[in-house]
Design an enzyme around this catalytic site. Structure first.
Site, PDB file in Angstrom:
ATOM      1  N   ALA A  17       0.837  -1.198   0.000  1.00 56.75           N
ATOM      2  CA  ALA A  17       0.000   0.000   0.000  1.00 56.75           C
ATOM      3  C   ALA A  17       0.874   1.250   0.000  1.00 56.75           C
ATOM      4  O   ALA A  17       1.918   1.292   0.662  1.00 56.75           O
ATOM      5  CB  ALA A  17      -0.919  -0.005   1.212  1.00 56.75           C
ATOM      6  N   PRO A  18       0.471   2.287  -0.744  1.00 59.37           N
ATOM      7  CA  PRO A  18       1.240   3.531  -0.737  1.00 59.37           C
ATOM      8  C   PRO A  18       1.288   4.141   0.659  1.00 59.37           C
ATOM      9  O   PRO A  18       0.375   3.967   1.466  1.00 59.37           O
ATOM     10  CB  PRO A  18       0.446   4.434  -1.694  1.00 59.37           C
ATOM     11  CG  PRO A  18      -0.373   3.503  -2.530  1.00 59.37           C
ATOM     12  CD  PRO A  18      -0.683   2.330  -1.652  1.00 59.37           C
ATOM     13  N   GLY A  19       2.356   4.876   0.933  1.00 60.44           N
ATOM     14  CA  GLY A  19       2.485   5.531   2.233  1.00 60.44           C
ATOM     15  C   GLY A  19       3.724   5.063   2.970  1.00 60.44           C
ATOM     16  O   GLY A  19       4.454   4.172   2.519  1.00 60.44           O
ATOM     17  N   ARG A  74       5.901   3.075   5.451  1.00 58.12           N
ATOM     18  CA  ARG A  74       5.814   1.725   5.986  1.00 58.12           C
ATOM     19  C   ARG A  74       5.566   1.768   7.495  1.00 58.12           C
ATOM     20  O   ARG A  74       6.177   2.547   8.221  1.00 58.12           O
ATOM     21  CB  ARG A  74       7.093   0.935   5.710  1.00 58.12           C
ATOM     22  CG  ARG A  74       7.349   0.686   4.230  1.00 58.12           C
ATOM     23  CD  ARG A  74       6.332  -0.297   3.659  1.00 58.12           C
ATOM     24  NE  ARG A  74       6.716  -0.779   2.346  1.00 58.12           N
ATOM     25  CZ  ARG A  74       6.289  -0.275   1.191  1.00 58.12           C
ATOM     26  NH1 ARG A  74       5.458   0.768   1.201  1.00 58.12           N
ATOM     27  NH2 ARG A  74       6.681  -0.781   0.047  1.00 58.12           N
ATOM     28  N   GLY A  75       4.670   0.915   7.979  1.00 60.65           N
ATOM     29  CA  GLY A  75       4.346   0.882   9.384  1.00 60.65           C
ATOM     30  C   GLY A  75       5.413   0.203  10.219  1.00 60.65           C
ATOM     31  O   GLY A  75       6.169  -0.638   9.724  1.00 60.65           O
ATOM     32  N   MET A  76       5.475   0.553  11.494  1.00 61.72           N
ATOM     33  CA  MET A  76       6.435  -0.061  12.406  1.00 61.72           C
ATOM     34  C   MET A  76       5.902  -1.349  13.005  1.00 61.72           C
ATOM     35  O   MET A  76       6.665  -2.164  13.527  1.00 61.72           O
ATOM     36  CB  MET A  76       6.782   0.914  13.540  1.00 61.72           C
ATOM     37  CG  MET A  76       7.443   2.194  13.080  1.00 61.72           C
ATOM     38  SD  MET A  76       7.819   3.274  14.489  1.00 61.72           S
ATOM     39  CE  MET A  76       8.504   4.696  13.640  1.00 61.72           C
ATOM     40  N   LYS A 105      -3.982  -5.891   6.302  1.00 64.48           N
ATOM     41  CA  LYS A 105      -2.980  -5.523   7.298  1.00 64.48           C
ATOM     42  C   LYS A 105      -2.557  -6.771   8.076  1.00 64.48           C
ATOM     43  O   LYS A 105      -3.402  -7.455   8.661  1.00 64.48           O
ATOM     44  CB  LYS A 105      -3.540  -4.468   8.251  1.00 64.48           C
ATOM     45  CG  LYS A 105      -4.096  -3.236   7.532  1.00 64.48           C
ATOM     46  CD  LYS A 105      -4.738  -2.239   8.483  1.00 64.48           C
ATOM     47  CE  LYS A 105      -3.724  -1.473   9.266  1.00 64.48           C
ATOM     48  NZ  LYS A 105      -4.327  -0.303   9.974  1.00 64.48           N
ATOM     49  N   ASP A 114     -13.801   0.860  10.297  1.00 69.60           N
ATOM     50  CA  ASP A 114     -14.196  -0.460  10.759  1.00 69.60           C
ATOM     51  C   ASP A 114     -13.220  -1.490  10.189  1.00 69.60           C
ATOM     52  O   ASP A 114     -12.633  -1.302   9.118  1.00 69.60           O
ATOM     53  CB  ASP A 114     -15.617  -0.767  10.297  1.00 69.60           C
ATOM     54  CG  ASP A 114     -16.224  -1.981  11.002  1.00 69.60           C
ATOM     55  OD1 ASP A 114     -15.641  -2.430  12.012  1.00 69.60           O
ATOM     56  OD2 ASP A 114     -17.271  -2.465  10.549  1.00 69.60           O
TER      57      ASP A 114
END
Length: 574
Positions: free
Chosen positions: A317-319, A321-323, A338, A373
């Site tokens: 997904a663009p954006g 990167r999550g930790m 996710k 949600d």
């Protein structure tokens, strides 16, 4: 044992479990009117959470009873095609047959831990007829034009009575008529073919009640939502008449709690809603009226249908990167997937179980239109060819315990799905001056409204918020959320000595739940222009006393108003 408990008996007992669930679901739902009339707002929130939890509770009870009664045939997957055929015969006459299919799937998956999933044993594809082909029709009330728009509205009031008086009904009717005349073309309100059609049951959610339907002539139609409120000590009031499709759509948003509404034939009601809100997928509409498990079924069917009819491939997904989470998506399918990483950034003081608990918490709290949600899935299986190589490589690297390569198949053991949005930080990069101001204003409102619902986002960075297709700012990263009342908001104490301000470490103690709102500006905004604009719009968020005031209101039992539509005063300001 197989002779003692044939397939028809297992099918019947599964359906009895479904009936038990439906009865308890109905009892909770039926209490919505009383809670609205008596302004029992905390009870309304508790009932909403209880109804969500009810499904898994009743699935567990049904599986436990089956395991104790049916023995061997129950755990023999070869037996289940016969159980399914017997079950189909039992649900054919029902008005909630599509929900009964989903219930059957839930029982099967609980027994077999999502293994041995096939259309032979369960309802991957529905066996139900399309809603439009069914004989049953949705119950509605019709109000033909009788010379004056005011007369139509007065007849609606007569039909939808409550056991609580209105504060000023004449004022409310003038407001509704004025809003309709302002929102519709002039000729519509004079057209003798004009008609209003409303669903016969009232929809309840949080502190509001809603009449939902449409306003139409021979050639055109508009969705119609009429919300009612019950302000403390003021009697009932009709608050607005909304005919804008985007605004009505937001009322049914994936960021809202679920409605409580009496629905005899869910498929027909969903078809009715889709007729006035064609941009809404059936999965979202089922979820919006409380049938979130069937919404999950409809989502899965839409997903496998999209994969079968396209060459779409999964990408990251663009954006930023999550930790904690790794997020991938299908470009042509408006959803993100996710998965929890195996190892988190050292700055994150959470573990896997904490993350799971926090995502499940979001399902049960009032999302006030500001949290997406989620649906939780286990054991997704996709062909390797449906992944872009760099996407699959990254997933296998950061989440090897969750994303597993099995020959030509990718097994995703556990994930959440959410609606895909444009990350707020990316949106602001290309925003005009007007869009920048509007987005930052809504970002601040999102934080305030989450706080009003007793949610503190924790990590409030722009990258953790998204912008919907309607331009609303929504929070979607839940690994650091807390209840607002758990947080200790503090002011930074003055330095003891001039040297304190130059030290690399703070001169004051900091406990795990301490938050210093004065530190927000440089933390949230690297861009000085954005920082100054946000301070102008929502500078009170930098004051610990503002947060403490919200905490006091919540602890006092106050359920703060958060409306899913623009109210009259807001319209006048624009």
């Amino acid at each position: 044992m197989a002779q003692q408990w044939p397939a028809s008996d297992i099918a019947r007992r599964i359906l009895e479990g479904f009936d038990d669930y439906c009865e308890h679901f109905r009892l909770i739902t039926d209490g919505a009117r009383r809670r609205f009339e008596q302004a029992l707002w905390q009870q309304a929130q508790q009932a909403s959470a209880a109804r969500i939890a009810l499904y898994e509770e009743k699935v567990g009870e049904t599986v436990g009873a089956l395991a104790g009664q049916c023995g061997g045939p129950l755990l023999d997957a070869n037996h289940w095609p016969r159980v399914k055929r017997a079950y189909i015969g039992l649900i054919d006459p029902r008005s909630d047959d599509e929900l009964a299919e989903t219930w059957f799937n839930s029982i099967f998956c609980r027994l077999f831990s999502h293994d041995k999933i096939s259309d032979d044993c369960m309802f991957i594809h529905t066996t139900r007829p399309a809603p439009g082909s069914r004989q049953r029709t949705v119950p509605t009330r019709l109000y033909p034009f009788a010379g004056e728009l005011a007369d139509m509205l007065a007849r609606i009031v007569e039909d939808y009575r409550f056991d609580v008086p209105f504060g000023d009904l004449a004022r409310d009717l003038r407001r509704l008529e004025g809003q309709l005349r302002a929102s519709l073309p002039d000729w519509v309100c004079k057209d003798p073919r004009l008609c209003i059609e409303l669903f016969s049951s009232v929809l309840y959610r949080n502190k509001g009640a809603y009449l939902i339907g449409r306003l139409y002539t021979q050639d055109e139609q508009w969705p119609l939502a009429i919300p009612l409120l019950h302000p403390e000590g003021q009697g009932l009031q009709f608050d607005a008449a909304i005919v804008d499709e985007a605004e009505v759509s937001i009322i049914f948003s994936f960021t809202r709690s679920y409605f409580m509404v009496e629905v005899a034939t869910p498929a027909q009601f969903v078809a009715f809603l889709q007729g006035i809100l064609p941009g809404k997928h059936v999965a979202e509409l089922y979820t919006a009226i409380g049938f979130h498990k069937h919404g999950k079924s409809e989502f899965y069917r839409a997903l496998i249908g999209h994969l079968a009819s396209s060459d779409d491939r999964f990408i990251m997904a663009p954006g930023v990167r999550g930790m904690v989470m790794s997020v991938f998506t299908l470009p042509g399918f408006n959803t993100v997937f996710k998965v929890i990483k195996d190892r988190f950034s050292p700055t994150k003081n959470v573990d896997r179980n904490t993350v799971i608990d926090r995502y499940r918490l979001v399902k049960n709290v009032d999302r006030v239109g500001r949290m997406a949600d989620t649906q939780e899935f286990a054991d997704f299986r996709f062909p390797v060819a449906r992944f872009e190589p760099d996407c699959l490589s990254e997933l296998l690297e950061v989440a090897p315990s969750t994303v597993v390569l099995q020959g030509d198949t990718v097994l995703v053991r556990h994930c959440w799905i959410e609606r895909r949005m444009t990350p707020l930080n990316l949106y602001l990069e290309n925003a005009s001056a007007a869009q920048l101001r509007e987005a930052l204003d809504d970002y601040g409102l999102a934080i305030k409204q989450l706080a009003a619902a007793n949610i503190f986002p924790g990590d409030m960075l722009l990258k953790n918020f998204g912008v919907t297709r309607h331009g609303r700012v929504v929070f979607y990263d839940y690994d650091e959320i807390s209840l607002l009342t758990e947080i200790n908001f503090r002011r930074i104490p003055p330095p003891r000595y001039p040297e304190d301000e130059m030290a690399s470490e703070p001169w004051y103690s900091v406990a795990p739940l301490d938050v210093f709102p004065e530190e927000f500006p440089p933390f949230l905004f690297a861009d000085g222009q954005q920082r100054r604009l946000f301070a102008e719009l929502h500078g009170e968020l930098y004051d610990a006393d503002y947060w403490k005031g919200l905490q006091e209101a919540i602890r006092a039992g106050k359920v703060i108003d958060v409306f899913p539509y623009r109210r009259q005063l807001e319209r006048q300001r624009q």
